[in-house]
Design a protein around this motif. Structure first.
Motif, PDB file in Angstrom:
ATOM      1  N   VAL A  21       0.865  -1.187   0.000  1.00 42.38           N
ATOM      2  CA  VAL A  21       0.000   0.000   0.000  1.00 42.38           C
ATOM      3  C   VAL A  21       0.896   1.230   0.000  1.00 42.38           C
ATOM      4  CG1 VAL A  21      -1.720   1.310   1.300  1.00 42.38           C
ATOM      5  CG2 VAL A  21      -1.894  -1.186   1.165  1.00 42.38           C
ATOM      6  N   GLU A  22       0.584   2.187  -0.847  1.00 41.10           N
ATOM      7  CA  GLU A  22       1.390   3.407  -0.896  1.00 41.10           C
ATOM      8  C   GLU A  22       0.545   4.633  -0.577  1.00 41.10           C
ATOM      9  OE1 GLU A  22       2.960   4.297  -4.755  1.00 41.10           O
ATOM     10  OE2 GLU A  22       1.321   3.276  -5.771  1.00 41.10           O
ATOM     11  N   ILE A  23       1.176   5.596   0.061  1.00 42.94           N
ATOM     12  CA  ILE A  23       0.527   6.870   0.369  1.00 42.94           C
ATOM     13  C   ILE A  23       0.756   7.795  -0.811  1.00 42.94           C
ATOM     14  CG2 ILE A  23       0.534   8.864   1.905  1.00 42.94           C
ATOM     15  CD1 ILE A  23       1.532   6.966   4.127  1.00 42.94           C
TER      16      ILE A  23
ATOM     17  N   HIS B 281      -3.267   3.957  -1.914  1.00 37.26           N
ATOM     18  CA  HIS B 281      -3.516   3.118  -3.095  1.00 37.26           C
ATOM     19  C   HIS B 281      -2.822   1.783  -2.896  1.00 37.26           C
ATOM     20  CE1 HIS B 281      -3.978   1.892  -7.255  1.00 37.26           C
ATOM     21  NE2 HIS B 281      -2.678   1.736  -7.363  1.00 37.26           N
ATOM     22  N   SER B 282      -3.464   0.709  -3.340  1.00 36.73           N
ATOM     23  CA  SER B 282      -2.887  -0.628  -3.200  1.00 36.73           C
ATOM     24  C   SER B 282      -2.343  -1.117  -4.540  1.00 36.73           C
ATOM     25  CB  SER B 282      -3.927  -1.613  -2.677  1.00 36.73           C
ATOM     26  OG  SER B 282      -3.389  -2.920  -2.639  1.00 36.73           O
ATOM     27  N   ARG B 283      -1.123  -1.651  -4.504  1.00 35.06           N
ATOM     28  CA  ARG B 283      -0.535  -2.244  -5.700  1.00 35.06           C
ATOM     29  C   ARG B 283      -1.056  -3.662  -5.916  1.00 35.06           C
ATOM     30  NH1 ARG B 283       4.947   0.184  -3.939  1.00 35.06           N
ATOM     31  NH2 ARG B 283       5.124   2.048  -5.229  1.00 35.06           N
ATOM     32  N   ASN B 284      -1.671  -4.199  -4.889  1.00 32.53           N
ATOM     33  CA  ASN B 284      -2.247  -5.535  -4.965  1.00 32.53           C
ATOM     34  C   ASN B 284      -3.769  -5.405  -4.917  1.00 32.53           C
ATOM     35  OD1 ASN B 284      -3.176  -8.162  -4.592  1.00 32.53           O
ATOM     36  ND2 ASN B 284      -1.568  -8.708  -3.131  1.00 32.53           N
ATOM     37  N   PRO B 285      -4.459  -5.787  -6.000  1.00 36.89           N
ATOM     38  CA  PRO B 285      -5.927  -5.619  -6.031  1.00 36.89           C
ATOM     39  C   PRO B 285      -6.650  -6.383  -4.928  1.00 36.89           C
ATOM     40  CG  PRO B 285      -5.169  -6.955  -7.883  1.00 36.89           C
ATOM     41  CD  PRO B 285      -3.954  -6.389  -7.250  1.00 36.89           C
ATOM     42  N   GLU B 286      -5.993  -7.359  -4.350  1.00 33.62           N
ATOM     43  CA  GLU B 286      -6.628  -8.135  -3.287  1.00 33.62           C
ATOM     44  C   GLU B 286      -6.463  -7.500  -1.903  1.00 33.62           C
ATOM     45  OE1 GLU B 286      -5.244 -12.131  -3.421  1.00 33.62           O
ATOM     46  OE2 GLU B 286      -5.966 -12.499  -5.469  1.00 33.62           O
TER      47      GLU B 286
END
Length: 365
Positions: A220-222, A238-243
């Motif tokens: 997860v990135e800010i 925002h999450s780089r992993n859709p799960e």
């Protein structure tokens, strides 16, 4: 000075990382000044410290010349050749002039030089350590306070937390532990100066990185932070992993992660919103906790017109415009908020029958 002194310099070299040769060169330079000052002489001299025995000798340096204009600086060619027959005009002759009691002056000077160099080296090490921590969080203990700043003990150095960088109504007393954000590290003549802040948006970002493993791991990135310290903040994730749910990760089980941050920030309200490439969706999320009916994007003006239910208008704008202001700062877009009735009157927009836009955000108070 003697071999014990040379051994001491070796010890300093190994423990403090200061070269023995650099120390000896500095001592020699200082001894030249000390010799001229204590023996009231303007002659050109060289000080030599034997690197094995520590024995100190002072040599007067004189130029070989046909005509001696200043006996302190010149030596006749005849006198020079009595020392060594090979001397020619323009050569430099060195004559030992070590005073009988020069050892006492040398010992005192050496102590001062070594102490100063050790202090400079330690300051350099501290500066190098903290310049790497610039824009990071540190924890320290309150030592004292004056009319402008609070001084925080960080272990090897005392940092400065200006009172202007405290959150409203925030007070600390001697012995309190404080988490703060390093805004600046400067190398001054008095040593490293470290400036701290409790109001900087970076403090909120670093706290989330400490509390949320998914952010620390990079899953997860800010993407953006907007903060009015002590009152309300918004953070877009925002999450780089859709799960992986970015908002849920930041909130934590039963809200424990974000509540820890809220407690650290003395009850500051935090809105965690999901970042989106779609401007209308991102702006709608950023206006949390208000519900949004519609977002019209005007690319050329980098402005969004947002329509909210009539009963949500004051919530969308916030007290003294705070919610709208933070949303605009978070997204980087100008935001014009209208109620559904205002939109109907000004733009002829029919009242919505499709309901509110789906938003991904959470507000923690």
């Amino acid at each position: 000075m003697n071999t014990d002194f040379i051994e001491a310099l070796h010890e300093i070299e190994s423990t403090k990382g200061i070269s023995k040769d650099i120390l000896l060169e500095a001592i020699e330079a200082a001894l030249i000044s000390g010799y001229k000052r204590n023996f009231n002489t303007a002659q050109n001299v060289r000080v030599d410290i034997n690197r094995q025995t520590g024995l100190i000798k002072v040599y007067a340096r004189k130029t070989v010349t046909e005509e001696v204009l200043d006996p302190r600086l010149d030596i006749s060619i005849e006198a020079a050749r009595q020392i060594n027959a090979l001397y020619q005009e323009g050569d430099i002759v060195e004559i030992e002039v070590t005073p009988r009691d020069f050892g006492r002056i040398a010992a005192q000077t050496a102590k001062q030089v070594v102490t100063q160099r050790i202090r400079e080296a330690e300051r350099g090490l501290i500066y190098n350590a903290f310049i790497e921590k610039e824009e990071d969080i540190v924890t320290g203990i309150v030592q004292r306070q004056d009319t402008r700043s609070i001084f925080i003990d960080l272990g090897k150095v005392e940092a400065v937390l200006p009172l202007a960088e405290l959150m409203p109504n925030e007070k600390f007393k001697h012995g309190d532990r404080v988490k703060a954000y390093i805004t600046k590290v400067e190398n001054t003549t008095k040593g490293p100066q470290i400036i701290l802040s409790r109001t900087h948006p970076g403090l909120l970002k670093r706290l989330f990185e400490l509390e949320v493993p998914e952010i620390f791991d990079g899953v997860v990135e800010i993407r953006s932070v907007a903060r009015e310290a002590g009152f309300r903040s918004k953070i877009a994730v925002h999450s780089r992993n859709p799960e992986v749910d970015p908002v849920g990760s930041c909130v934590g089980p039963k809200g424990m992660r974000v509540q820890t941050i809220v407690s650290e920030l003395r009850g500051e309200k935090i809105d965690i919103v999901s970042w989106s490439e779609q401007v209308d969706e991102y702006v709608a999320n950023a206006l949390s906790p208000s519900k949004v009916l519609e977002v019209n994007v005007f690319e050329s003006e980098k402005m969004c017109r947002v329509i909210v239910p009539d009963y949500q208008l004051s919530l969308a704008i916030g007290i003294k415009g705070q919610n709208a202001r933070l949303a605009a700062k978070l997204t980087g877009w100008k935001i014009d908020i209208k109620s559904e009735t205002q939109a109907e009157q000004e733009y002829g927009r029919p009242k919505s029958s499709t309901g509110e836009m789906q938003q991904d955000s959470v507000s923690i108070e």
